[in-house]
Design a protein around this motif. Structure first.
Motif, PDB file in Angstrom:
ATOM      1  N   LYS A 114       0.833  -1.206   0.000  1.00  0.00           N
ATOM      2  CA  LYS A 114       0.000   0.000   0.000  1.00  0.00           C
ATOM      3  C   LYS A 114       0.869   1.258   0.000  1.00  0.00           C
ATOM      4  CE  LYS A 114      -3.908  -0.470   0.686  1.00  0.00           C
ATOM      5  NZ  LYS A 114      -5.022  -0.779  -0.233  1.00  0.00           N
ATOM      6  N   HIS A 115       1.933   1.219   0.786  1.00  0.00           N
ATOM      7  CA  HIS A 115       2.858   2.354   0.838  1.00  0.00           C
ATOM      8  C   HIS A 115       3.439   2.629  -0.545  1.00  0.00           C
ATOM      9  CE1 HIS A 115       6.704   4.433   1.685  1.00  0.00           C
ATOM     10  NE2 HIS A 115       6.048   4.957   2.692  1.00  0.00           N
ATOM     11  N   ALA A 116       3.799   1.562  -1.266  1.00  0.00           N
ATOM     12  CA  ALA A 116       4.382   1.716  -2.604  1.00  0.00           C
ATOM     13  C   ALA A 116       3.389   2.346  -3.574  1.00  0.00           C
ATOM     14  CB  ALA A 116       4.848   0.361  -3.133  1.00  0.00           C
ATOM     15  N   GLU A 117       2.107   2.027  -3.429  1.00  0.00           N
ATOM     16  CA  GLU A 117       1.099   2.607  -4.318  1.00  0.00           C
ATOM     17  C   GLU A 117       0.944   4.105  -4.078  1.00  0.00           C
ATOM     18  OE1 GLU A 117      -0.342   1.128  -6.886  1.00  0.00           O
ATOM     19  OE2 GLU A 117       0.925  -0.591  -6.401  1.00  0.00           O
ATOM     20  N   TYR A 118       0.993   4.522  -2.813  1.00  0.00           N
ATOM     21  CA  TYR A 118       0.936   5.955  -2.519  1.00  0.00           C
ATOM     22  C   TYR A 118       2.151   6.679  -3.101  1.00  0.00           C
ATOM     23  CZ  TYR A 118      -3.081   5.731   0.648  1.00  0.00           C
ATOM     24  OH  TYR A 118      -4.342   5.599   1.181  1.00  0.00           O
ATOM     25  N   VAL A 119       3.304   6.039  -3.023  1.00  0.00           N
ATOM     26  CA  VAL A 119       4.523   6.635  -3.591  1.00  0.00           C
ATOM     27  C   VAL A 119       4.394   6.772  -5.102  1.00  0.00           C
ATOM     28  CG1 VAL A 119       6.994   6.290  -3.972  1.00  0.00           C
ATOM     29  CG2 VAL A 119       6.007   5.811  -1.725  1.00  0.00           C
ATOM     30  N   ARG A 120       3.869   5.727  -5.752  1.00  0.00           N
ATOM     31  CA  ARG A 120       3.734   5.757  -7.211  1.00  0.00           C
ATOM     32  C   ARG A 120       2.756   6.849  -7.650  1.00  0.00           C
ATOM     33  NH1 ARG A 120       1.504   2.281 -11.260  1.00  0.00           N
ATOM     34  NH2 ARG A 120       0.396   1.041  -9.709  1.00  0.00           N
ATOM     35  N   LEU A 121       1.662   6.981  -6.916  1.00  0.00           N
ATOM     36  CA  LEU A 121       0.689   8.036  -7.216  1.00  0.00           C
ATOM     37  C   LEU A 121       1.322   9.417  -7.075  1.00  0.00           C
ATOM     38  CD1 LEU A 121      -2.179   9.084  -7.750  1.00  0.00           C
ATOM     39  CD2 LEU A 121      -2.652   8.775  -5.302  1.00  0.00           C
ATOM     40  N   SER A 122       2.120   9.593  -6.042  1.00  0.00           N
ATOM     41  CA  SER A 122       2.769  10.886  -5.811  1.00  0.00           C
ATOM     42  C   SER A 122       3.767  11.223  -6.909  1.00  0.00           C
ATOM     43  CB  SER A 122       3.478  10.873  -4.446  1.00  0.00           C
ATOM     44  OG  SER A 122       2.552  10.700  -3.395  1.00  0.00           O
ATOM     45  N   ILE A 123       4.529  10.240  -7.338  1.00  0.00           N
ATOM     46  CA  ILE A 123       5.506  10.467  -8.412  1.00  0.00           C
ATOM     47  C   ILE A 123       4.792  10.891  -9.699  1.00  0.00           C
ATOM     48  CG2 ILE A 123       7.150   9.316  -9.954  1.00  0.00           C
ATOM     49  CD1 ILE A 123       8.095   7.674  -7.576  1.00  0.00           C
ATOM     50  N   PHE A 124       3.710  10.207 -10.031  1.00  0.00           N
ATOM     51  CA  PHE A 124       2.942  10.552 -11.229  1.00  0.00           C
ATOM     52  C   PHE A 124       2.447  11.993 -11.163  1.00  0.00           C
ATOM     53  CE2 PHE A 124      -1.272  11.031 -13.158  1.00  0.00           C
ATOM     54  CZ  PHE A 124      -0.973  10.758 -14.481  1.00  0.00           C
ATOM     55  N   LEU A 125       1.927  12.399 -10.017  1.00  0.00           N
ATOM     56  CA  LEU A 125       1.421  13.763  -9.862  1.00  0.00           C
ATOM     57  C   LEU A 125       2.540  14.790  -9.979  1.00  0.00           C
ATOM     58  CD1 LEU A 125      -1.077  13.162  -6.921  1.00  0.00           C
ATOM     59  CD2 LEU A 125      -1.662  13.636  -9.304  1.00  0.00           C
ATOM     60  N   ASP A 126       3.700  14.495  -9.398  1.00  0.00           N
ATOM     61  CA  ASP A 126       4.845  15.414  -9.486  1.00  0.00           C
ATOM     62  C   ASP A 126       5.267  15.653 -10.931  1.00  0.00           C
ATOM     63  OD1 ASP A 126       5.161  15.930  -6.779  1.00  0.00           O
ATOM     64  OD2 ASP A 126       6.513  14.244  -6.462  1.00  0.00           O
ATOM     65  N   VAL A 127       5.432  14.577 -11.663  1.00  0.00           N
ATOM     66  CA  VAL A 127       5.906  14.682 -13.051  1.00  0.00           C
ATOM     67  C   VAL A 127       4.881  15.413 -13.919  1.00  0.00           C
ATOM     68  CG1 VAL A 127       6.532  13.371 -15.111  1.00  0.00           C
ATOM     69  CG2 VAL A 127       7.366  12.636 -12.867  1.00  0.00           C
ATOM     70  N   ALA A 128       3.607  15.053 -13.775  1.00  0.00           N
ATOM     71  CA  ALA A 128       2.561  15.697 -14.577  1.00  0.00           C
ATOM     72  C   ALA A 128       2.481  17.196 -14.291  1.00  0.00           C
ATOM     73  CB  ALA A 128       1.207  15.035 -14.291  1.00  0.00           C
ATOM     74  N   ALA A 129       2.599  17.565 -13.021  1.00  0.00           N
ATOM     75  CA  ALA A 129       2.509  18.980 -12.641  1.00  0.00           C
ATOM     76  C   ALA A 129       3.655  19.789 -13.221  1.00  0.00           C
ATOM     77  CB  ALA A 129       2.490  19.102 -11.121  1.00  0.00           C
TER      78      ALA A 129
END
Length: 425
Positions: free
Chosen positions: A78-93
């Motif tokens: 679950k922790h890894a999924e939150y990290v992956r979501l955060s990385i995606f948001l950072d790059v897109a922004a």
């Protein structure tokens, strides 16, 4: 244990930011001496524009990652999924921010008083913005107490900048070369953070991070998204007085005014040097105490932090009132000595900010970022309105008085609401 960890982590970050600030003072002093006031102001406005847009687009994922990462710290998947979501948001922004810098550049230059002769610099600023997708990486290092690695983040950028500005101080060089030096220093620091995060979390290089599917439930995504939107709105409003102030000065007083104000900010950055590492260190500690329902420890930690930080700010203000004119004259010459009064007024506002420092982490830790958003909407709106009006009537010192009113209103509104939360607890 909480106080000891807070002190250790704060000291590590404080050493790094203090070293970075010292090197930045030297570097900016070299630039101010090498360039005329208008050219130095153009450099300040160009780099300020890039910082403003990237801050505006940055989703501030590290705060949400600490909140939700702490809750599922024992669930690796679950922790890894939150990290992956955060990385995606950072790059897109940051991709959107980079495109925005290029597309709205001419319009922004007109508003902020930047000459169109520097339009070709926009591509440098757009490239820099792409490298600022670092929120998740920094959040991982903070969440896992890797503050030793974080403490070298800003000093590395400052060392590179000082070396480049030192080389440029020999002879006369255009503003564009100073902007390029700034871009190179920031990219170097970004590469360091990426390397540090990979060293502690080598699984970040796995190809599964490229998958568009996020293994979180709709409820989990909704909770993360709501928290992120509220904290992003609040953080954006809070950072506007810091990242957009130079642009507001430029729009009212032009490039010369911006150049003068950039020197004022050198002296006003000392409180930020102290505040940033303490905030970054105290937030995870308060979040952990709130999770344990230890309200008494939260109150004690908040009170000690508030009194300690505001006392340091007050001592610095008194020292600058006594020695400031001599320092400004020695380093920058008589041209800048009139800025002493503006710096004194600006620093007075930080004493109030120090008293309110622990309130934001408490509101975030109990899951009430909406309190921060409402408070910031009122105080930041008031700040910019007053800044423009007061600068038109009082000159540069007007933004200092606007700063004091901003911090007083912000602290009072926040204290009233957070105090109610703690009393209910």
């Amino acid at each position: 244990m909480g106080l000891r960890k807070l002190a250790t982590n704060s000291a590590r970050l404080l050493r790094g930011t203090a070293l970075s600030a010292l090197l930045n003072v030297i570097a900016v002093t070299l630039a101010a001496k090498s360039l005329d006031t208008a050219s130095f102001g153009a450099y300040a406005l160009l780099t300020g524009y890039a910082t403003f847009v990237s801050n505006l687009a940055d989703p501030i994922t590290w705060q949400a990652l600490i909140k939700f990462g702490s809750d599922v710290s024992r669930d690796i998947g679950k922790h890894a999924e939150y990290v992956r979501l955060s990385i995606f948001l950072d790059v897109a922004a940051m991709l959107l921010a980079s495109a925005a810098i290029l597309t709205i550049g001419p319009w922004a230059f007109d508003i902020f008083g930047i000459s169109h002769e520097y339009l070709h610099v926009l591509w440098m600023l757009a490239v820099l913005t792409l490298f600022r997708a670092q929120g998740t990486l920094i959040g991982l290092l903070r969440l896992n107490d890797n503050f030793a690695a974080l403490s070298w983040h800003r000093p590395i950028a400052s060392v590179v900048l000082l070396f480049e500005f030192g080389a440029l101080s020999v002879g006369r060089h255009p503003v564009e070369q100073y902007v390029l030096a700034f871009v190179v220093s920031e990219i170097t620091a970004a590469v360091y953070i990426a390397a540090a995060a990979y060293r502690h979390f080598p699984h970040l290089s796995s190809t599964k991070w490229l998958s568009p599917r996020i293994g979180l439930s709709r409820e989990e995504l909704g909770a993360f998204g709501r928290f992120l939107l509220l904290t992003k709105g609040t953080a954006t409003l809070n950072v506007l007085p810091i990242s957009a102030d130079i642009l507001v000065v430029g729009s009212v007083l032009g490039e010369v005014g911006a150049g003068l104000y950039r020197v004022v900010r050198l002296f006003a950055q000392v409180p930020a040097i102290i505040q940033a590492p303490i905030y970054q260190a105290i937030y995870p500690q308060i979040a952990a105490l709130i999770a344990k329902d230890d309200v008494r420890a939260v109150r004690r930690l908040a009170a000690l932090t508030s009194l300690g930080v505001s006392s340091i700010y007050l001592l610095y203000l008194l020292a600058f009132m006594v020695l400031g004119k001599t320092i400004v004259t020695s380093f920058y010459g008589e041209t800048y000595v009139a800025l002493w009064s503006t710096a004194v007024v600006l620093l007075a506002g930080f004493v109030v900010a120090g008293l309110a420092l622990p309130l934001s982490p408490i509101a975030l830790s109990v899951g009430r970022p909406d309190i921060l958003l409402r408070t910031s909407l009122v105080s930041v709106g008031l700040y910019f309105g007053l800044a423009v009006v007061l600068m038109k009537s009082l000159g540069l010192v007007g933004i200092g008085f606007a700063n004091i009113i901003f911090y007083v209103v912000h602290a009072c509104l926040l204290l009233f609401q957070v105090r109610s939360l703690v009393l209910k607890s």
